[in-house]
Design a protein around this motif. Structure first.
Motif, PDB file in Angstrom:
ATOM      1  N   ILE A 128      33.478  33.012  57.476  1.00 35.54           N
ATOM      2  CA  ILE A 128      32.867  32.047  58.400  1.00 35.54           C
ATOM      3  C   ILE A 128      33.734  31.878  59.655  1.00 35.54           C
ATOM      4  O   ILE A 128      33.239  31.919  60.788  1.00 35.54           O
ATOM      5  N   THR A 171      34.669  33.486  51.528  1.00 35.17           N
ATOM      6  CA  THR A 171      33.547  33.020  52.343  1.00 35.17           C
ATOM      7  C   THR A 171      34.065  32.255  53.562  1.00 35.17           C
ATOM      8  O   THR A 171      33.605  32.444  54.687  1.00 35.17           O
ATOM      9  N   ILE A 179      30.104  23.805  58.716  1.00 37.54           N
ATOM     10  CA  ILE A 179      30.136  24.724  59.859  1.00 37.54           C
ATOM     11  C   ILE A 179      29.738  23.986  61.131  1.00 37.54           C
ATOM     12  O   ILE A 179      30.352  24.134  62.188  1.00 37.54           O
TER      13      ILE A 179
END
Ligand SMILES: Nc1ncnc2c1ncn2[C@@H]1O[C@H](COP(=O)(O)OP(=O)(O)OP(=O)(O)O)[C@@H](O)[C@H]1O
Ligand SMILES: [Mg+2]
Lengths: 220, 222
Positions: free
Chosen positions: B196, B192, B20
Protein backbone atom coordinates in the motif's frame (compact mmCIF):
# COMPACT_ATOMS: atom_id res chain seq x y z
CA UNK A 1 22.47 64.13 -15.14
CA UNK A 2 24.62 61.88 -12.93
CA UNK A 3 26.50 63.52 -10.09
CA UNK A 4 28.70 61.77 -7.55
CA UNK A 5 29.92 63.77 -4.56
CA UNK A 6 32.74 62.34 -2.47
CA UNK A 7 31.49 58.80 -2.88
CA UNK A 8 33.16 56.04 -0.89
CA UNK A 9 32.19 52.40 -1.12
CA UNK A 10 33.35 49.30 0.73
CA UNK A 11 32.93 45.54 0.52
CA UNK A 12 33.21 44.66 4.21
CA UNK A 13 36.58 46.20 5.10
CA UNK A 14 37.84 46.54 1.56
CA UNK A 15 37.72 50.10 0.31
CA UNK A 16 36.75 49.93 -3.36
CA UNK A 17 35.82 53.51 -4.19
CA UNK A 18 37.58 56.40 -2.51
CA UNK A 19 36.25 59.90 -2.51
CA UNK A 20 34.90 59.89 -6.05
CA UNK A 21 33.48 63.12 -7.39
CA UNK A 22 32.25 63.21 -10.99
CA UNK A 23 29.64 65.01 -12.96
CA UNK A 24 28.24 63.42 -16.08
CA UNK A 25 26.25 65.69 -18.34
CA UNK A 26 22.99 64.71 -19.99
CA UNK A 27 23.53 63.11 -23.36
CA UNK A 28 27.23 62.58 -22.84
CA UNK A 29 29.11 59.36 -23.25
CA UNK A 30 31.76 58.52 -20.72
CA UNK A 31 34.26 55.72 -21.18
CA UNK A 32 35.62 54.33 -17.93
CA UNK A 33 39.01 52.71 -18.12
CA UNK A 34 41.40 51.21 -15.59
CA UNK A 35 43.19 48.07 -14.46
CA UNK A 36 41.34 44.99 -13.28
CA UNK A 37 40.01 45.26 -9.74
CA UNK A 38 40.24 49.06 -9.58
CA UNK A 39 36.53 49.42 -8.91
CA UNK A 40 34.95 50.06 -12.31
CA UNK A 41 32.11 47.60 -11.91
CA UNK A 42 31.49 48.83 -8.40
CA UNK A 43 31.29 52.39 -9.71
CA UNK A 44 28.48 51.39 -12.08
CA UNK A 45 26.68 49.32 -9.46
CA UNK A 46 26.72 52.27 -7.07
CA UNK A 47 25.10 54.46 -9.72
CA UNK A 48 22.04 52.24 -9.84
CA UNK A 49 22.03 51.29 -6.22
CA UNK A 50 23.09 47.65 -6.57
CA UNK A 51 26.00 48.38 -4.22
CA UNK A 52 25.35 50.78 -1.32
CA UNK A 53 27.77 53.64 -0.73
CA UNK A 54 29.47 54.11 2.65
CA UNK A 55 29.54 57.90 2.40
CA UNK A 56 28.98 60.62 -0.13
CA UNK A 57 25.98 61.32 -2.32
CA UNK A 58 24.82 60.27 -5.76
CA UNK A 59 22.25 62.17 -7.80
CA UNK A 60 20.42 61.06 -10.92
CA UNK A 61 18.96 64.24 -12.36
CA UNK A 62 17.70 65.87 -9.18
CA UNK A 63 16.95 62.74 -7.22
CA UNK A 64 19.43 61.74 -4.56
CA UNK A 65 19.57 57.97 -4.81
CA UNK A 66 21.72 57.66 -1.71
CA UNK A 67 18.95 59.17 0.40
CA UNK A 68 17.00 56.78 2.61
CA UNK A 69 13.69 57.95 1.18
CA UNK A 70 14.45 57.11 -2.42
CA UNK A 71 12.64 54.18 -4.00
CA UNK A 72 15.62 52.30 -5.36
CA UNK A 73 13.51 50.02 -7.51
CA UNK A 74 12.25 53.05 -9.39
CA UNK A 75 15.75 54.44 -9.83
CA UNK A 76 16.97 51.08 -11.10
CA UNK A 77 14.22 51.04 -13.65
CA UNK A 78 15.47 54.41 -14.92
CA UNK A 79 19.11 53.40 -15.03
CA UNK A 80 19.75 50.46 -17.32
CA UNK A 81 22.76 48.25 -16.67
CA UNK A 82 24.28 45.74 -19.08
CA UNK A 83 26.79 43.20 -17.82
CA UNK A 84 29.79 41.49 -19.32
CA UNK A 85 28.11 38.06 -19.06
CA UNK A 86 24.75 39.28 -20.53
CA UNK A 87 22.87 37.63 -17.66
CA UNK A 88 19.78 36.94 -19.69
CA UNK A 89 17.21 34.86 -17.83
CA UNK A 90 17.75 31.35 -19.24
CA UNK A 91 14.28 30.05 -18.41
CA UNK A 92 12.50 32.78 -20.38
CA UNK A 93 12.25 33.44 -24.11
CA UNK A 94 13.80 36.54 -25.62
CA UNK A 95 10.37 38.15 -25.69
CA UNK A 96 9.72 37.38 -22.01
CA UNK A 97 13.20 38.55 -21.04
CA UNK A 98 12.37 41.91 -22.60
CA UNK A 99 8.76 42.35 -21.49
CA UNK A 100 9.11 41.09 -17.91
CA UNK A 101 10.41 44.25 -16.24
CA UNK A 102 8.25 46.78 -18.14
CA UNK A 103 5.15 44.79 -17.17
CA UNK A 104 6.09 43.92 -13.59
CA UNK A 105 7.91 47.10 -12.58
CA UNK A 106 6.32 49.84 -14.67
CA UNK A 107 2.91 48.25 -14.96
CA UNK A 108 2.95 48.45 -18.74
CA UNK A 109 0.27 46.47 -20.56
CA UNK A 110 1.56 43.20 -21.98
CA UNK A 111 0.59 44.01 -25.58
CA UNK A 112 2.26 47.37 -25.31
CA UNK A 113 5.42 45.78 -23.91
CA UNK A 114 5.41 43.19 -26.68
CA UNK A 115 5.07 45.87 -29.33
CA UNK A 116 7.99 47.66 -27.75
CA UNK A 117 10.02 44.44 -27.74
CA UNK A 118 9.28 43.94 -31.42
CA UNK A 119 10.31 47.44 -32.40
CA UNK A 120 13.49 47.35 -30.31
CA UNK A 121 14.48 43.92 -31.62
CA UNK A 122 13.94 45.17 -35.15
CA UNK A 123 16.42 47.95 -34.50
CA UNK A 124 19.14 45.49 -33.52
CA UNK A 125 18.11 43.16 -36.32
CA UNK A 126 17.09 40.29 -34.06
CA UNK A 127 13.37 40.10 -34.58
CA UNK A 128 13.66 36.51 -35.81
CA UNK A 129 14.97 35.49 -32.36
CA UNK A 130 11.97 36.75 -30.43
CA UNK A 131 10.70 33.29 -29.47
CA UNK A 132 14.11 31.73 -28.91
CA UNK A 133 15.67 30.97 -25.55
CA UNK A 134 18.96 32.62 -24.52
CA UNK A 135 20.97 29.43 -24.98
CA UNK A 136 19.99 29.46 -28.65
CA UNK A 137 21.71 32.80 -29.23
CA UNK A 138 25.33 33.59 -30.03
CA UNK A 139 27.22 35.76 -27.55
CA UNK A 140 26.81 38.88 -29.64
CA UNK A 141 23.10 38.26 -30.12
CA UNK A 142 22.65 37.59 -26.42
CA UNK A 143 24.38 40.83 -25.51
CA UNK A 144 22.23 42.80 -27.94
CA UNK A 145 19.13 41.22 -26.43
CA UNK A 146 20.44 42.22 -23.00
CA UNK A 147 20.80 45.79 -24.24
CA UNK A 148 17.26 45.70 -25.64
CA UNK A 149 16.02 44.31 -22.33
CA UNK A 150 17.43 47.36 -20.55
CA UNK A 151 16.17 49.76 -23.20
CA UNK A 152 12.65 48.39 -22.87
CA UNK A 153 12.52 50.08 -19.47
CA UNK A 154 13.06 53.36 -21.32
CA UNK A 155 15.90 54.37 -19.04
CA UNK A 156 17.39 57.85 -18.78
CA UNK A 157 20.88 56.44 -18.42
CA UNK A 158 22.58 53.29 -19.69
CA UNK A 159 25.53 51.71 -17.91
CA UNK A 160 27.66 49.14 -19.71
CA UNK A 161 30.09 46.93 -17.83
CA UNK A 162 32.63 45.58 -20.34
CA UNK A 163 29.84 44.68 -22.74
CA UNK A 164 32.17 43.13 -25.28
CA UNK A 165 34.89 41.38 -23.30
CA UNK A 166 33.16 38.02 -23.49
CA UNK A 167 32.82 38.27 -27.27
CA UNK A 168 35.00 37.49 -30.25
CA UNK A 169 35.97 40.38 -32.57
CA UNK A 170 33.14 40.08 -35.06
CA UNK A 171 30.46 39.93 -32.37
CA UNK A 172 32.19 42.77 -30.58
CA UNK A 173 31.58 44.92 -33.62
CA UNK A 174 27.85 44.12 -33.65
CA UNK A 175 27.51 45.18 -30.05
CA UNK A 176 29.64 48.30 -30.42
CA UNK A 177 27.51 49.33 -33.40
CA UNK A 178 24.41 49.00 -31.25
CA UNK A 179 25.97 51.19 -28.56
CA UNK A 180 27.03 53.73 -31.17
CA UNK A 181 23.52 53.99 -32.52
CA UNK A 182 22.30 54.66 -28.99
CA UNK A 183 24.88 57.41 -28.71
CA UNK A 184 23.44 59.01 -31.84
CA UNK A 185 20.02 59.04 -30.21
CA UNK A 186 21.42 61.08 -27.35
CA UNK A 187 21.35 58.49 -24.58
CA UNK A 188 23.49 59.29 -21.55
CA UNK A 189 25.93 56.42 -21.15
CA UNK A 190 28.79 55.21 -19.03
CA UNK A 191 30.77 52.44 -20.69
CA UNK A 192 33.45 50.41 -18.95
CA UNK A 193 35.62 49.12 -21.76
CA UNK A 194 39.00 47.86 -22.84
CA UNK A 195 38.30 48.82 -26.43
CA UNK A 196 40.46 51.93 -26.60
CA UNK A 197 39.65 52.67 -30.20
CA UNK A 198 35.96 52.52 -29.39
CA UNK A 199 36.48 54.80 -26.39
CA UNK A 200 38.31 57.38 -28.51
CA UNK A 201 35.78 57.13 -31.30
CA UNK A 202 32.55 57.34 -29.34
CA UNK A 203 33.19 58.79 -25.90
CA UNK A 204 32.96 62.50 -25.13
CA UNK A 205 35.10 61.90 -22.14
CA UNK A 206 37.43 59.20 -20.87
CA UNK A 207 37.85 58.65 -17.17
CA UNK A 208 40.80 56.69 -15.80
CA UNK A 209 40.41 54.89 -12.56
CA UNK A 210 43.08 53.37 -10.39
CA UNK A 211 42.80 51.76 -6.95
CA UNK A 212 39.35 53.16 -6.36
CA UNK A 213 40.25 56.72 -7.32
CA UNK A 214 39.67 58.74 -10.41
CA UNK A 215 43.04 59.60 -11.90
CA UNK A 216 42.04 61.95 -14.63
CA UNK A 217 39.29 62.75 -16.99
CA UNK A 218 40.18 63.66 -20.55
CA UNK A 219 37.82 65.61 -22.70
CA UNK A 220 37.86 63.67 -25.90
CA UNK B 1 5.14 -24.53 5.94
CA UNK B 2 3.43 -21.18 6.50
CA UNK B 3 -0.09 -20.94 5.07
CA UNK B 4 -0.92 -17.61 3.62
CA UNK B 5 -4.42 -16.61 4.69
CA UNK B 6 -6.02 -14.13 2.32
CA UNK B 7 -9.33 -14.17 4.16
CA UNK B 8 -8.03 -12.14 7.10
CA UNK B 9 -7.22 -9.39 4.63
CA UNK B 10 -10.64 -9.51 3.05
CA UNK B 11 -12.23 -9.21 6.47
CA UNK B 12 -10.01 -6.24 7.34
CA UNK B 13 -10.45 -4.63 3.93
CA UNK B 14 -13.03 -1.97 4.88
CA UNK B 15 -10.81 -0.88 7.77
CA UNK B 16 -7.80 -0.82 5.50
CA UNK B 17 -9.61 1.43 3.05
CA UNK B 18 -10.47 3.82 5.86
CA UNK B 19 -6.84 3.79 6.95
CA UNK B 20 -5.63 4.45 3.42
CA UNK B 21 -7.99 7.41 3.18
CA UNK B 22 -6.62 8.89 6.40
CA UNK B 23 -3.00 8.34 5.35
CA UNK B 24 -3.74 9.88 1.97
CA UNK B 25 -5.51 12.85 3.51
CA UNK B 26 -2.73 13.53 6.01
CA UNK B 27 -0.02 13.15 3.37
CA UNK B 28 -1.82 15.31 0.85
CA UNK B 29 -2.49 18.24 3.17
CA UNK B 30 0.97 17.97 4.74
CA UNK B 31 2.65 17.96 1.33
CA UNK B 32 1.05 21.25 0.41
CA UNK B 33 1.71 22.81 3.81
CA UNK B 34 5.29 21.50 3.87
CA UNK B 35 6.00 22.97 0.46
CA UNK B 36 4.64 26.35 1.53
CA UNK B 37 6.71 26.24 4.72
CA UNK B 38 9.76 25.29 2.66
CA UNK B 39 9.13 28.29 0.38
CA UNK B 40 8.81 30.76 3.23
CA UNK B 41 11.92 29.41 4.92
CA UNK B 42 14.07 29.40 1.81
CA UNK B 43 12.96 32.90 0.87
CA UNK B 44 13.72 34.19 4.34
CA UNK B 45 17.08 32.48 4.48
CA UNK B 46 18.30 33.54 1.07
CA UNK B 47 16.68 36.93 0.56
CA UNK B 48 15.76 38.07 4.05
CA UNK B 49 17.53 40.28 6.56
CA UNK B 50 20.05 39.11 9.15
CA UNK B 51 17.43 38.43 11.78
CA UNK B 52 15.23 36.20 9.65
CA UNK B 53 18.31 34.39 8.31
CA UNK B 54 19.45 33.53 11.84
CA UNK B 55 15.97 32.69 13.04
CA UNK B 56 15.14 30.32 10.20
CA UNK B 57 18.58 28.70 10.22
CA UNK B 58 18.06 27.88 13.90
CA UNK B 59 14.56 26.63 13.11
CA UNK B 60 15.76 24.28 10.38
CA UNK B 61 18.57 22.93 12.54
CA UNK B 62 16.22 22.31 15.44
CA UNK B 63 13.74 20.43 13.30
CA UNK B 64 16.33 18.42 11.43
CA UNK B 65 18.18 17.36 14.53
CA UNK B 66 15.28 16.11 16.61
CA UNK B 67 13.17 12.98 16.02
CA UNK B 68 9.86 13.43 14.27
CA UNK B 69 8.28 11.28 16.94
CA UNK B 70 9.23 13.78 19.63
CA UNK B 71 7.89 16.62 17.51
CA UNK B 72 4.63 14.71 17.11
CA UNK B 73 4.35 14.27 20.86
CA UNK B 74 5.13 17.92 21.48
CA UNK B 75 2.19 18.93 19.32
CA UNK B 76 -0.06 16.16 20.61
CA UNK B 77 0.74 16.15 24.32
CA UNK B 78 2.53 19.38 25.15
CA UNK B 79 0.31 21.89 23.38
CA UNK B 80 -2.77 20.86 25.41
CA UNK B 81 -0.85 21.88 28.55
CA UNK B 82 -1.02 25.39 27.15
CA UNK B 83 -4.72 25.08 26.48
CA UNK B 84 -4.38 24.23 22.81
CA UNK B 85 -6.41 21.10 22.06
CA UNK B 86 -6.32 19.77 18.53
CA UNK B 87 -7.64 16.69 16.81
CA UNK B 88 -4.91 14.02 16.54
CA UNK B 89 -5.07 14.20 12.75
CA UNK B 90 -4.46 17.94 12.91
CA UNK B 91 -1.52 17.33 15.25
CA UNK B 92 -0.10 14.84 12.79
CA UNK B 93 -0.48 17.23 9.90
CA UNK B 94 1.17 20.08 11.80
CA UNK B 95 4.17 18.05 12.90
CA UNK B 96 4.66 16.38 9.53
CA UNK B 97 4.35 19.67 7.66
CA UNK B 98 6.89 21.44 9.81
CA UNK B 99 9.31 18.51 9.78
CA UNK B 100 9.13 17.98 6.02
CA UNK B 101 9.01 21.74 5.40
CA UNK B 102 12.42 22.11 7.02
CA UNK B 103 13.86 19.43 4.75
CA UNK B 104 12.16 20.86 1.67
CA UNK B 105 13.61 24.28 2.47
CA UNK B 106 17.09 22.73 2.45
CA UNK B 107 16.47 21.11 -0.92
CA UNK B 108 15.15 24.36 -2.35
CA UNK B 109 18.07 26.26 -0.83
CA UNK B 110 20.58 24.09 -2.62
CA UNK B 111 18.75 24.94 -5.84
CA UNK B 112 18.62 28.66 -5.10
CA UNK B 113 22.31 28.72 -4.20
CA UNK B 114 23.18 27.18 -7.53
CA UNK B 115 21.70 30.18 -9.36
CA UNK B 116 24.43 32.78 -9.78
CA UNK B 117 24.43 36.13 -8.06
CA UNK B 118 24.53 37.68 -11.53
CA UNK B 119 20.96 36.57 -12.19
CA UNK B 120 19.98 38.33 -8.98
CA UNK B 121 21.84 41.49 -9.97
CA UNK B 122 20.39 41.51 -13.46
CA UNK B 123 16.88 41.22 -12.05
CA UNK B 124 17.38 43.88 -9.38
CA UNK B 125 19.15 46.04 -11.95
CA UNK B 126 15.96 46.05 -14.00
CA UNK B 127 14.03 47.32 -11.00
CA UNK B 128 12.38 44.08 -9.84
CA UNK B 129 12.02 43.98 -6.07
CA UNK B 130 13.27 41.10 -3.93
CA UNK B 131 10.06 39.13 -3.96
CA UNK B 132 9.65 39.51 -7.72
CA UNK B 133 13.27 38.54 -8.24
CA UNK B 134 12.76 35.42 -6.18
CA UNK B 135 9.40 34.50 -7.63
CA UNK B 136 10.07 35.21 -11.30
CA UNK B 137 13.81 34.69 -11.75
CA UNK B 138 15.49 32.69 -9.00
CA UNK B 139 12.82 30.21 -7.97
CA UNK B 140 11.74 29.03 -11.45
CA UNK B 141 15.36 28.23 -12.28
CA UNK B 142 16.07 26.62 -8.91
CA UNK B 143 13.03 24.34 -8.88
CA UNK B 144 13.99 22.73 -12.20
CA UNK B 145 17.26 21.55 -10.71
CA UNK B 146 15.84 20.09 -7.51
CA UNK B 147 12.81 18.16 -8.72
CA UNK B 148 14.30 14.69 -8.04
CA UNK B 149 15.40 15.41 -4.43
CA UNK B 150 12.15 17.26 -3.90
CA UNK B 151 10.23 14.16 -4.97
CA UNK B 152 12.15 12.15 -2.38
CA UNK B 153 11.03 14.53 0.33
CA UNK B 154 7.38 13.96 -0.52
CA UNK B 155 7.98 10.21 -0.59
CA UNK B 156 9.62 10.46 2.85
CA UNK B 157 6.61 12.39 4.06
CA UNK B 158 4.22 9.58 3.10
CA UNK B 159 6.40 6.99 4.80
CA UNK B 160 6.94 9.15 7.89
CA UNK B 161 3.20 9.69 8.17
CA UNK B 162 3.01 6.15 9.59
CA UNK B 163 4.32 7.61 12.86
CA UNK B 164 0.99 9.35 13.46
CA UNK B 165 -0.31 5.95 14.59
CA UNK B 166 1.61 6.67 17.82
CA UNK B 167 -0.69 9.58 18.60
CA UNK B 168 -3.96 7.70 18.20
CA UNK B 169 -4.58 8.34 14.53
CA UNK B 170 -6.10 5.31 12.82
CA UNK B 171 -4.06 5.63 9.65
CA UNK B 172 -3.25 2.69 7.42
CA UNK B 173 -0.23 1.71 9.50
CA UNK B 174 -2.41 1.55 12.60
CA UNK B 175 -4.92 -0.71 10.84
CA UNK B 176 -2.18 -3.00 9.57
CA UNK B 177 -0.49 -3.21 12.93
CA UNK B 178 -3.72 -3.90 14.71
CA UNK B 179 -4.74 -6.54 12.18
CA UNK B 180 -1.37 -8.19 12.43
CA UNK B 181 -1.31 -8.52 16.18
CA UNK B 182 -5.00 -9.27 16.63
CA UNK B 183 -5.03 -12.08 14.08
CA UNK B 184 -1.40 -13.15 14.47
CA UNK B 185 -1.03 -12.70 10.73
CA UNK B 186 2.17 -10.62 10.53
CA UNK B 187 3.26 -11.65 7.07
CA UNK B 188 -0.07 -10.98 5.37
CA UNK B 189 -0.64 -7.62 6.98
CA UNK B 190 2.84 -6.19 6.82
CA UNK B 191 3.40 -7.23 3.22
CA UNK B 192 0.05 -5.72 2.32
CA UNK B 193 1.04 -2.60 4.23
CA UNK B 194 4.32 -2.35 2.35
CA UNK B 195 2.48 -2.69 -0.96
CA UNK B 196 0.00 0.00 0.00
CA UNK B 197 2.81 2.46 0.86
CA UNK B 198 4.58 1.55 -2.37
CA UNK B 199 1.44 2.39 -4.29
CA UNK B 200 1.07 5.76 -2.59
CA UNK B 201 4.71 6.72 -3.05
CA UNK B 202 4.80 5.34 -6.57
CA UNK B 203 2.15 7.86 -7.41
CA UNK B 204 4.47 10.66 -6.24
CA UNK B 205 7.40 9.21 -8.18
CA UNK B 206 5.24 9.30 -11.31
CA UNK B 207 4.34 12.94 -10.78
CA UNK B 208 7.94 13.85 -10.05
CA UNK B 209 9.17 12.06 -13.18
CA UNK B 210 6.64 13.74 -15.39
CA UNK B 211 7.65 17.17 -14.05
CA UNK B 212 11.25 16.29 -14.70
CA UNK B 213 10.47 15.23 -18.24
CA UNK B 214 8.39 18.34 -18.79
CA UNK B 215 11.26 20.61 -17.82
CA UNK B 216 13.75 18.45 -19.63
CA UNK B 217 11.70 18.82 -22.79
CA UNK B 218 11.75 22.57 -22.33
CA UNK B 219 15.43 22.10 -21.59
CA UNK B 220 16.16 25.77 -21.41
CA UNK B 221 18.12 26.03 -18.26
CA UNK B 222 21.88 26.16 -18.19
N1 LIG C 1 30.87 41.19 -4.01
C1 LIG C 1 32.13 41.50 -3.63
N2 LIG C 1 32.55 41.22 -2.36
C2 LIG C 1 33.80 41.53 -1.96
N3 LIG C 1 34.71 42.11 -2.73
C3 LIG C 1 34.38 42.41 -4.00
C4 LIG C 1 33.07 42.12 -4.51
N4 LIG C 1 33.02 42.53 -5.79
C5 LIG C 1 34.22 43.05 -6.07
N5 LIG C 1 35.06 43.00 -5.00
C6 LIG C 1 36.42 43.52 -4.93
O1 LIG C 1 36.36 44.90 -5.11
C7 LIG C 1 37.40 45.37 -5.93
C8 LIG C 1 36.83 46.13 -7.11
O2 LIG C 1 36.04 45.26 -7.87
P1 LIG C 1 35.36 45.68 -9.24
O3 LIG C 1 34.62 44.50 -9.71
O4 LIG C 1 34.63 46.94 -9.05
O5 LIG C 1 36.64 45.94 -10.16
P2 LIG C 1 36.73 46.15 -11.73
O6 LIG C 1 37.49 47.39 -11.93
O7 LIG C 1 35.36 46.08 -12.33
O8 LIG C 1 37.59 44.91 -12.20
P3 LIG C 1 37.53 44.09 -13.58
O9 LIG C 1 38.16 44.94 -14.62
O10 LIG C 1 38.30 42.86 -13.28
O11 LIG C 1 36.09 43.81 -13.84
C9 LIG C 1 38.21 44.14 -6.32
O12 LIG C 1 39.33 44.10 -5.48
C10 LIG C 1 37.29 43.00 -6.06
O13 LIG C 1 38.03 41.88 -5.66
MG1 LIG D 1 34.38 44.69 -13.59
Amino acid sequence: MIRLENVTAYYKNLCVLQDITVNIAKGSIVALIGPSGCGKSTFLKCINGLVPVRSGRIFIEDTEITSKNTDLNRIRSEVGIVFQQFNLFPHLTVKKNITLAPVKVKGMKLEEAEDLAVSLLKKVDLLDKIDKYPEQLSGGQAQRVAIVRSLAMQPKVMLFDEPTSALDPQMTQEVLDTIKSLAKEGMTMVVVTHEMSFAYEVADRIIYMDKGRIKEGIEN
Amino acid sequence: MYNIDIDVLLVAWPELIKGIKITFFISFISSIAAFLIGLVVVYSRTMGGDFSKTFFTAFVEFIRNTPLLIQLYIVYKALPEFGIHLHPIACGIIALSIYTGAYISEVLRSGVNSITGEQYQAARGLGLNRLQTFRLIIFPQAIRIVIPPLGSQFINLVKNSSLVSFIAVTDVFYVIYKGAVDDFRFFEFFITGALIYMLLTGFIALISNSFERHYHALGRCS
